[in-house]
Design a protein around this motif. Structure first.
Motif, PDB file in Angstrom:
ATOM      1  N   LEU A 374       0.821  -1.216   0.000  1.00 20.43           N
ATOM      2  CA  LEU A 374       0.000   0.000   0.000  1.00 20.43           C
ATOM      3  C   LEU A 374       0.853   1.264   0.000  1.00 20.43           C
ATOM      4  CD1 LEU A 374      -2.857  -1.009   2.470  1.00 20.43           C
ATOM      5  CD2 LEU A 374      -3.050  -0.651   0.004  1.00 20.43           C
ATOM      6  N   SER A 375       2.105   1.151   0.443  1.00 24.25           N
ATOM      7  CA  SER A 375       2.995   2.316   0.447  1.00 24.25           C
ATOM      8  C   SER A 375       3.581   2.595  -0.931  1.00 24.25           C
ATOM      9  CB  SER A 375       4.132   2.110   1.463  1.00 24.25           C
ATOM     10  OG  SER A 375       3.625   2.075   2.779  1.00 24.25           O
ATOM     11  N   MET A 376       3.345   1.703  -1.874  1.00 20.58           N
ATOM     12  CA  MET A 376       3.799   1.902  -3.252  1.00 20.58           C
ATOM     13  C   MET A 376       2.763   2.690  -4.044  1.00 20.58           C
ATOM     14  SD  MET A 376       5.052  -2.008  -4.052  1.00 20.58           S
ATOM     15  CE  MET A 376       6.077  -2.916  -2.897  1.00 20.58           C
ATOM     16  N   THR A 377       3.191   3.312  -5.100  1.00 21.19           N
ATOM     17  CA  THR A 377       2.248   3.961  -6.006  1.00 21.19           C
ATOM     18  C   THR A 377       1.605   2.877  -6.862  1.00 21.19           C
ATOM     19  OG1 THR A 377       3.865   4.250  -7.780  1.00 21.19           O
ATOM     20  CG2 THR A 377       3.729   5.996  -6.108  1.00 21.19           C
ATOM     21  N   PRO A 378       0.428   3.130  -7.430  1.00 22.23           N
ATOM     22  CA  PRO A 378      -0.193   2.134  -8.311  1.00 22.23           C
ATOM     23  C   PRO A 378       0.740   1.701  -9.446  1.00 22.23           C
ATOM     24  CG  PRO A 378      -1.777   3.849  -7.771  1.00 22.23           C
ATOM     25  CD  PRO A 378      -0.457   4.291  -7.212  1.00 22.23           C
ATOM     26  N   ARG A 382       2.208  -2.174 -10.245  1.00 21.86           N
ATOM     27  CA  ARG A 382       2.049  -2.844 -11.537  1.00 21.86           C
ATOM     28  C   ARG A 382       3.395  -3.132 -12.199  1.00 21.86           C
ATOM     29  NH1 ARG A 382      -2.535   0.728 -11.756  1.00 21.86           N
ATOM     30  NH2 ARG A 382      -1.283   2.325 -12.807  1.00 21.86           N
ATOM     31  N   ASN A 383       4.418  -2.384 -11.797  1.00 20.77           N
ATOM     32  CA  ASN A 383       5.745  -2.534 -12.401  1.00 20.77           C
ATOM     33  C   ASN A 383       6.817  -2.555 -11.300  1.00 20.77           C
ATOM     34  OD1 ASN A 383       5.027  -1.988 -15.452  1.00 20.77           O
ATOM     35  ND2 ASN A 383       4.023  -0.378 -14.266  1.00 20.77           N
ATOM     36  N   PRO A 384       6.856  -3.594 -10.485  1.00 23.18           N
ATOM     37  CA  PRO A 384       7.778  -3.613  -9.347  1.00 23.18           C
ATOM     38  C   PRO A 384       9.254  -3.555  -9.731  1.00 23.18           C
ATOM     39  CG  PRO A 384       6.735  -5.758  -9.659  1.00 23.18           C
ATOM     40  CD  PRO A 384       6.022  -4.806 -10.546  1.00 23.18           C
ATOM     41  N   GLN A 385       9.560  -3.866 -10.997  1.00 20.50           N
ATOM     42  CA  GLN A 385      10.952  -3.850 -11.424  1.00 20.50           C
ATOM     43  C   GLN A 385      11.557  -2.446 -11.442  1.00 20.50           C
ATOM     44  OE1 GLN A 385       8.384  -4.687 -13.299  1.00 20.50           O
ATOM     45  NE2 GLN A 385       8.365  -3.409 -15.154  1.00 20.50           N
ATOM     46  N   ILE A 386      10.717  -1.398 -11.409  1.00 19.00           N
ATOM     47  CA  ILE A 386      11.235  -0.023 -11.449  1.00 19.00           C
ATOM     48  C   ILE A 386      11.600   0.493 -10.060  1.00 19.00           C
ATOM     49  CG2 ILE A 386       9.771   0.470 -13.447  1.00 19.00           C
ATOM     50  CD1 ILE A 386       8.148   2.316 -11.448  1.00 19.00           C
ATOM     51  N   ILE A 387      11.315  -0.282  -9.023  1.00 15.70           N
ATOM     52  CA  ILE A 387      11.543   0.182  -7.658  1.00 15.70           C
ATOM     53  C   ILE A 387      13.038   0.137  -7.343  1.00 15.70           C
ATOM     54  CG2 ILE A 387      10.971  -0.193  -5.219  1.00 15.70           C
ATOM     55  CD1 ILE A 387       8.376  -1.493  -6.080  1.00 15.70           C
ATOM     56  N   ASN A 388      13.679   1.311  -7.415  1.00 13.22           N
ATOM     57  CA  ASN A 388      15.111   1.413  -7.172  1.00 13.22           C
ATOM     58  C   ASN A 388      15.401   1.705  -5.704  1.00 13.22           C
ATOM     59  OD1 ASN A 388      14.451   4.110  -6.834  1.00 13.22           O
ATOM     60  ND2 ASN A 388      15.098   4.690  -8.912  1.00 13.22           N
ATOM     61  N   GLY A 389      16.658   2.021  -5.403  1.00 10.81           N
ATOM     62  CA  GLY A 389      17.077   2.229  -4.022  1.00 10.81           C
ATOM     63  C   GLY A 389      16.333   3.331  -3.302  1.00 10.81           C
ATOM     64  N   SER A 390      16.194   4.488  -3.932  1.00  7.01           N
ATOM     65  CA  SER A 390      15.516   5.612  -3.276  1.00  7.01           C
ATOM     66  C   SER A 390      14.033   5.320  -3.078  1.00  7.01           C
ATOM     67  CB  SER A 390      15.694   6.893  -4.108  1.00  7.01           C
ATOM     68  OG  SER A 390      15.123   6.737  -5.408  1.00  7.01           O
ATOM     69  N   ARG A 391      13.424   4.666  -4.057  1.00  5.84           N
ATOM     70  CA  ARG A 391      12.013   4.289  -3.923  1.00  5.84           C
ATOM     71  C   ARG A 391      11.832   3.283  -2.785  1.00  5.84           C
ATOM     72  NH1 ARG A 391       8.629   5.073  -8.719  1.00  5.84           N
ATOM     73  NH2 ARG A 391       9.812   6.063 -10.385  1.00  5.84           N
ATOM     74  N   ARG A 392      12.784   2.375  -2.647  1.00  5.41           N
ATOM     75  CA  ARG A 392      12.695   1.363  -1.588  1.00  5.41           C
ATOM     76  C   ARG A 392      12.750   2.009  -0.206  1.00  5.41           C
ATOM     77  NH1 ARG A 392      15.058  -4.354  -3.662  1.00  5.41           N
ATOM     78  NH2 ARG A 392      14.565  -4.078  -5.869  1.00  5.41           N
ATOM     79  N   LYS A 393      13.614   3.006  -0.053  1.00  7.45           N
ATOM     80  CA  LYS A 393      13.695   3.703   1.234  1.00  7.45           C
ATOM     81  C   LYS A 393      12.382   4.405   1.553  1.00  7.45           C
ATOM     82  CE  LYS A 393      18.700   4.578   1.178  1.00  7.45           C
ATOM     83  NZ  LYS A 393      19.754   5.616   1.140  1.00  7.45           N
ATOM     84  N   ARG A 394      11.777   5.035   0.534  1.00 11.55           N
ATOM     85  CA  ARG A 394      10.512   5.744   0.734  1.00 11.55           C
ATOM     86  C   ARG A 394       9.396   4.766   1.103  1.00 11.55           C
ATOM     87  NH1 ARG A 394       6.610   5.758  -2.582  1.00 11.55           N
ATOM     88  NH2 ARG A 394       7.888   5.368  -4.432  1.00 11.55           N
ATOM     89  N   ILE A 395       9.314   3.644   0.384  1.00 10.01           N
ATOM     90  CA  ILE A 395       8.256   2.657   0.631  1.00 10.01           C
ATOM     91  C   ILE A 395       8.414   2.037   2.018  1.00 10.01           C
ATOM     92  CG2 ILE A 395       7.341   0.414  -0.095  1.00 10.01           C
ATOM     93  CD1 ILE A 395       8.183   1.255  -2.997  1.00 10.01           C
ATOM     94  N   ALA A 396       9.649   1.697   2.381  1.00 10.81           N
ATOM     95  CA  ALA A 396       9.905   1.096   3.687  1.00 10.81           C
ATOM     96  C   ALA A 396       9.529   2.065   4.806  1.00 10.81           C
ATOM     97  CB  ALA A 396      11.369   0.679   3.805  1.00 10.81           C
ATOM     98  N   ALA A 397       9.931   3.335   4.640  1.00 10.01           N
ATOM     99  CA  ALA A 397       9.610   4.341   5.655  1.00 10.01           C
ATOM    100  C   ALA A 397       8.104   4.547   5.751  1.00 10.01           C
ATOM    101  CB  ALA A 397      10.310   5.656   5.325  1.00 10.01           C
ATOM    102  N   ASN A 407      13.041  -5.615   0.539  1.00 11.04           N
ATOM    103  CA  ASN A 407      13.893  -6.350  -0.403  1.00 11.04           C
ATOM    104  C   ASN A 407      13.495  -7.820  -0.463  1.00 11.04           C
ATOM    105  OD1 ASN A 407      15.364  -4.051  -0.994  1.00 11.04           O
ATOM    106  ND2 ASN A 407      17.016  -4.503   0.461  1.00 11.04           N
ATOM    107  N   GLN A 408      13.205  -8.379   0.702  1.00  8.95           N
ATOM    108  CA  GLN A 408      12.806  -9.787   0.752  1.00  8.95           C
ATOM    109  C   GLN A 408      11.479 -10.010   0.023  1.00  8.95           C
ATOM    110  OE1 GLN A 408      11.795 -11.390   4.644  1.00  8.95           O
ATOM    111  NE2 GLN A 408      12.728 -13.357   4.129  1.00  8.95           N
ATOM    112  N   LEU A 409      10.520  -9.106   0.243  1.00  9.91           N
ATOM    113  CA  LEU A 409       9.229  -9.207  -0.441  1.00  9.91           C
ATOM    114  C   LEU A 409       9.408  -9.147  -1.950  1.00  9.91           C
ATOM    115  CD1 LEU A 409       6.132  -9.086  -0.713  1.00  9.91           C
ATOM    116  CD2 LEU A 409       6.276  -6.621  -0.319  1.00  9.91           C
ATOM    117  N   LEU A 410      10.173  -8.158  -2.434  1.00  8.61           N
ATOM    118  CA  LEU A 410      10.361  -7.989  -3.877  1.00  8.61           C
ATOM    119  C   LEU A 410      11.119  -9.169  -4.476  1.00  8.61           C
ATOM    120  CD1 LEU A 410      11.184  -4.173  -3.976  1.00  8.61           C
ATOM    121  CD2 LEU A 410       9.055  -5.280  -4.670  1.00  8.61           C
TER     122      LEU A 410
END
Length: 448
Positions: A374-378, A382-397, A407-410
């Motif tokens: 739910l912390s991800m954008t739509p 739909r395209n989890p492969q675009i989730i880079n390092g900065s996006r991962r920090k934002r989603i985790a936070a 990281n484990q989920l992805l």
């Protein structure tokens, strides 16, 4: 509830399953363990004694002793006798309209919540329910009934100025009929223990409203006192059914099994959790199978048919076949599973799954996985492969989780998608098994 009884019963029967020849000696030992299991779970001693005698009488026939698999045969007999103890035959309410139901029981048993649960369930069967607040001693009970009624869009009749319960019942009945309601449920007051004032009040209310059903709402954790409570209410107003509550608790709960035998009143419904949807028809044969560790697949299938959106399930199945499954689809799938109830509750319905521990940590993992998605954008879902390092920090936070959890989920979701693609168009059994194992490692899923 009944976990202790199930543990003891399965242990008592374990030695019988492989018995090549049934003798009075090994049968006596097993039945002694069965009796101990029942008594340890608070089953009334008279009921436990009669149960063992009935099993012994049924098992002494030549057809059992000469059976090819006598161990399995005795287990079947115990299952049949346990079904009788819980109550054979129909547990349905009277089929009529209007239908008047009076709920009785001690304080704390869950009458008010159960009244709303029953109204909601009967509404699915085509009834138009109304709730009448007849608990004039506990203002919170009236408030609670009104809140539940508003939430479920069920009209509630109240009279906060009167203490005349029979009068409230009569006026509520007239009001409900004027509203065109054909299921009228009267929520009565309870006490911490039975007293004569309580009994006389419900006797007068019964005379005034002439209910078609009088249901005793009984706390499964009440212990041996449950039998006395059931008998007392039955003597006063002639109960037509029992509703067991708090079946999701950890109490021994065996006294609940005694109520039917002592009063000869059927158990008709059971509350399996705090949510208003967690309320089911009581099936004696299915409960007997669950107590003996055989699961309850029929109830699980019925729950799935009732709770799961079939069109959505079909859509997800098609996407999985085409290997076009994204995190939005995974989120939808998780929410469908959650509609069935807790993972622990689901596991208890599966044959052979008794004893497998599905604790709070598994429920927490599901919540954490949902929070991360739910912390991800739509677009990211739909395209989890675009989730880079900065996006991962934002989603985790945003989800309150660590980056390593994300990281484990992805990683595991990526492995699952890879497996789907490799299976596309294939019917290989080994590939299916590998996929099932892979999904077992997803966050929040058993096997993690």
């Amino acid at each position: 509830m009944l976990e202790s009884l199930t543990d003891r019963m399965t242990s008592a029967l374990r030695n019988l399953r492989g018995v090549g020849k049934l003798s009075e000696e090994n049968m006596a030992d097993a039945l002694k363990e069965v009796r101990t299991a029942l008594l340890s779970a608070d089953v009334h001693f008279k009921v436990a004694r009669q149960f063992v005698e009935d099993v012994k009488a049924a098992a002494t026939g030549q057809e059992v002793l000469k059976s090819v698999t006598p161990g399995q045969q005795i287990i079947k007999i115990i299952n049949d006798e346990l079904t009788k103890l819980l109550g054979e035959g129909s547990t349905a309410l009277k089929d009529k309209k209007p239908l008047r139901i009076m709920m009785v029981g001690l304080h704390g048993a869950g009458k008010t919540t159960t009244s709303a649960k029953l109204a909601k369930r009967m509404a699915k069967n085509g009834y138009l329910p109304a709730l009448i607040a007849c608990d004039v001693y506990r203002p919170a009970a009236i408030d609670q009934l009104e809140t539940l009624g508003q939430r479920e869009e069920i009209p509630v009749y109240t009279d906060r100025d009167s203490k005349d319960v029979p009068k409230i019942g009569r006026q509520g009945l007239e009001w409900a009929k004027a509203q065109g309601r054909d299921l009228i449920i009267f929520d009565t007051a309870g006490r911490l223990q039975i007293d004569e004032n309580l009994v006389q009040e419900i006797v007068k209310l019964k005379k005034e409203i002439q209910p078609d059903e009088i249901l005793l709402v009984a706390d499964s954790a009440l212990g041996q006192e449950a039998v006395n409570v059931a008998q007392h209410f039955h003597d006063a107003v002639q109960l037509t059914g029992i509703v067991l509550t708090k079946l999701d608790g950890d109490a021994r709960g065996g006294a609940a099994l005694s109520m039917k035998a002592i009063t000869n009143v059927p158990i008709k419904f059971m509350g399996t959790g705090e949510k208003i949807e967690e309320f089911d028809v009581f099936h004696p044969d299915r409960m007997a199978q669950r107590i003996l560790g055989m699961g309850d697949v029929v109830s699980l299938v019925e729950k799935a048919q009732e709770s799961i959106d079939q069109d959505e399930a079909q859509r997800l199945a098609e996407k999985m076949k085409k290997a076009d499954f994204d995190l939005e689809d995974f989120l939808s799938q998780m929410r469908q599973i959650k509609k069935l109830g807790s993972l622990g509750g689901i596991m208890k319905m599966l044959p052979g799954a008794h004893g497998l521990e599905i604790g709070d940590e598994h429920e927490d993992q599901l919540k954490h996985t949902e929070a991360m998605i739910l912390s991800m954008t739509p677009y990211e879902r739909r395209n989890p492969q675009i989730i880079n390092g900065s996006r991962r920090k934002r989603i985790a936070a945003g989800s309150g989780m660590d980056v390593r959890d994300l990281n484990q989920l992805l990683k595991q979701f990526g492995q699952m998608r890879k497996m789907m693609k490799s299976m596309k168009g294939s019917k290989g059994r080994k590939q299916m098994e590998r996929m099932a194992k892979q999904m077992g490692g997803m966050p929040g899923m058993p096997g993690k």
